[in-house]
Design a protein around this motif. Sequence first.
Motif, PDB file in Angstrom:
ATOM      1  N   UNK A   1      43.391   0.997 -28.777  1.00  0.00           N
ATOM      2  CA  UNK A   1      43.780   1.019 -27.376  1.00  0.00           C
ATOM      3  C   UNK A   1      42.563   1.379 -26.531  1.00  0.00           C
ATOM      4  N   UNK A   2      41.995   0.371 -25.891  1.00  0.00           N
ATOM      5  CA  UNK A   2      40.808   0.602 -25.063  1.00  0.00           C
ATOM      6  C   UNK A   2      41.271   1.136 -23.712  1.00  0.00           C
TER       7      UNK A   2
ATOM      8  N   UNK B   1      30.586  -5.628 -20.926  1.00  0.00           N
ATOM      9  CA  UNK B   1      30.912  -4.627 -21.937  1.00  0.00           C
ATOM     10  C   UNK B   1      32.281  -4.899 -22.551  1.00  0.00           C
ATOM     11  N   UNK B   2      33.223  -5.277 -21.701  1.00  0.00           N
ATOM     12  CA  UNK B   2      34.570  -5.526 -22.211  1.00  0.00           C
ATOM     13  C   UNK B   2      34.558  -6.688 -23.198  1.00  0.00           C
ATOM     14  N   UNK B   3      33.878  -7.765 -22.835  1.00  0.00           N
ATOM     15  CA  UNK B   3      33.860  -8.928 -23.733  1.00  0.00           C
ATOM     16  C   UNK B   3      33.175  -8.596 -25.054  1.00  0.00           C
ATOM     17  N   UNK B   4      32.092  -7.821 -24.970  1.00  0.00           N
ATOM     18  CA  UNK B   4      31.402  -7.432 -26.200  1.00  0.00           C
ATOM     19  C   UNK B   4      32.284  -6.505 -27.030  1.00  0.00           C
TER      20      UNK B   4
ATOM     21  N   UNK C   1      35.683  -5.375 -31.773  1.00  0.00           N
ATOM     22  CA  UNK C   1      36.945  -4.887 -32.331  1.00  0.00           C
ATOM     23  C   UNK C   1      37.687  -5.983 -33.076  1.00  0.00           C
ATOM     24  N   UNK C   2      37.617  -7.198 -32.534  1.00  0.00           N
ATOM     25  CA  UNK C   2      38.357  -8.294 -33.164  1.00  0.00           C
ATOM     26  C   UNK C   2      37.780  -8.643 -34.533  1.00  0.00           C
TER      27      UNK C   2
ATOM     28  N   UNK D   1      41.932 -11.194 -23.322  1.00  0.00           N
ATOM     29  CA  UNK D   1      42.238 -10.548 -24.602  1.00  0.00           C
ATOM     30  C   UNK D   1      42.822 -11.562 -25.596  1.00  0.00           C
ATOM     31  N   UNK D   2      43.725 -12.404 -25.095  1.00  0.00           N
ATOM     32  CA  UNK D   2      44.412 -13.344 -25.985  1.00  0.00           C
ATOM     33  C   UNK D   2      43.464 -14.410 -26.515  1.00  0.00           C
TER      34      UNK D   2
END
Lengths: 326, 326
Positions: B149-150, B160-163, B168-169, B197-198
């Motif tokens: 859970x970010x 940063x979010x995309x990285x 995590x994926x 995210x999806x």
Amino acid sequence: MSRNRQGTLMSVRPDVRVLDCTLRDGGLVNNFAFSDEFVRDLYLANIKAGVDYMEFGYKASAEMFDPSKFGKWKFCNEKDIRNIVGDNKTDLKISVMADVGRTDFKKDILPRKDSVIDMIRVATYINAIPSAIEILEDAKKKGYETTVNIMAVSKVNNDDLEEGLELLAQTSVDVIYLVDSFGVFYPEQIERLCDKYLNVAAKYDKKIGIHAHNNQQLAFANTIEALSRGVSFLDATVSGMGRGAGNCFMELLLNFLKNPRYNKIAIMNFIEKHMLKMKEEEVWGYDIPYLLTGSLNSHPSSAIEFMKQKRTDYAVFYQELIDHVL
Amino acid sequence: MSRNRQGTLMSVRPDVRVLDCTLRDGGLVNNFAFSDEFVRDLYLANIKAGVDYMEFGYKASAEMFDPSKFGKWKFCNEKDIRNIVGDNKTDLKISVMADVGRTDFKKDILPRKDSVIDMIRVATYINAIPSAIEILEDAKKKGYETTVNIMAVSKVNNDDLEEGLELLAQTSVDVIYLVDSFGVFYPEQIERLCDKYLNVAAKYDKKIGIHAHNNQQLAFANTIEALSRGVSFLDATVSGMGRGAGNCFMELLLNFLKNPRYNKIAIMNFIEKHMLKMKEEEVWGYDIPYLLTGSLNSHPSSAIEFMKQKRTDYAVFYQELIDHVL
């Protein structure tokens, strides 16, 4: 025809108009028994907040409803409004609502030149549209801006709705309102309904408005969904005060809108002075019984009664609803 | 890549999982001081309601936090959970949350064969993802389902979010959660974030979850918006109990979902028995100060303090926020 979003979260939509109906829908909570101080402070707060329209109440017939049994804002006599606003030399416009079948519009709605009222909003069920049109055309002839609010649209079949919209769009009315009387709609449904209303509006150069209820905590979400589709007249009430689960919260809506003309702090100051106390005395706002009536597409009256009786047997209430509603 | 809606308002989405985090997020309201009767009745209600996961609380380090100062659900010792659920021979799965930097996960998270816990949820800020991955891989090796859970994603820049999502994926994690910690997002933003995210999830065969807060009365609206984009793990709490403005209401969510496995009445009976009293004793749920912190993308702690002090000077509070936050 499916439509695209209008504007962005950052942009100002110059077509947007915010309408405060705290006295009118909130009046259904407290029988219109607002003090003059409350009404005057709300008027001043709305001016400061940049709200576009303030609805003072209903134009109910004094022959059908006994004025001794209701607060004066059920009737909105000219002298009572003037007692608050004088000649209203402000940018805030004034509206009142006339319910089809409950108003002596010919007598009680004065020529606009003799009134401080700017806009007449006509509330109608789908089957009374011809009567609504009579009031609308009378009001337009007298010089008013007009809206028509088709209530309980969640009970209306699609053919009737399309025919009703066409009929209304061919009148002189300025704004046609999508009204979620029972608080039943989800944003996806609001999206589809708005597209339907907006497509008719585009043909006849009308505006569309939205009046939402909070039975499923979606009044604000549905209002901004409608806005993003192209709906421009947005109803809200301070602290969401309105019948049953109440309405879209004005403070949420003004916070959302990016036009610098809107000032949410003026509304918050009014809340501090008046609504905190009001909230202790009167009951409205999201609660389980309203969720149940809303999701069953049912009038909130049984939920309001449940709350008044201080019942908490939700499961029994749900069974009662299913037995009587479906 | 923009995505289409998944399913319809009438259809059952077999991928959906509902997670009750009343004890965990609600524990932040009452310092985890739930009675055993409350917890047991909630467990039974969740089973009856068809809820998929029940989160019992945090796996906090007893060396960092003094167990005498918190209720036991901050620590979720195995024996305390078993005292409620026995061996949990039910369809309801059990989760706990481990906060990066606040958990002795190596010691306190037992091998799954020795535990009634089914899922470990790891809460992390974007800058602590490597530490989160360490806990996630440890938990997966021990045999658990896992989520990450970010938190506070509204403060994270897009690169940063995309990285972070890519990092995590590529782990063994099962579910990545979109968390609106501050209650700042509107449905349009949730839509865009969910698509982001999806799209990552689709590449690596992961699921996406949503955890919303109600600062702007949008927790439920944002949850069903996320659902309609394809998000499948949905967090909710009974009566929305959770820090500050609280969370998505479980009763609204179960009422929305069309899968006959879900039974909202079981939750309403629990509310009647326990939550009405809880609501008199503790403070959570939408209020103006949370709207203000949410819309300023700010942690709710100052709003919680404002409410605790029973302040009502919203305008002053807003100025304080602007002076200190922006």
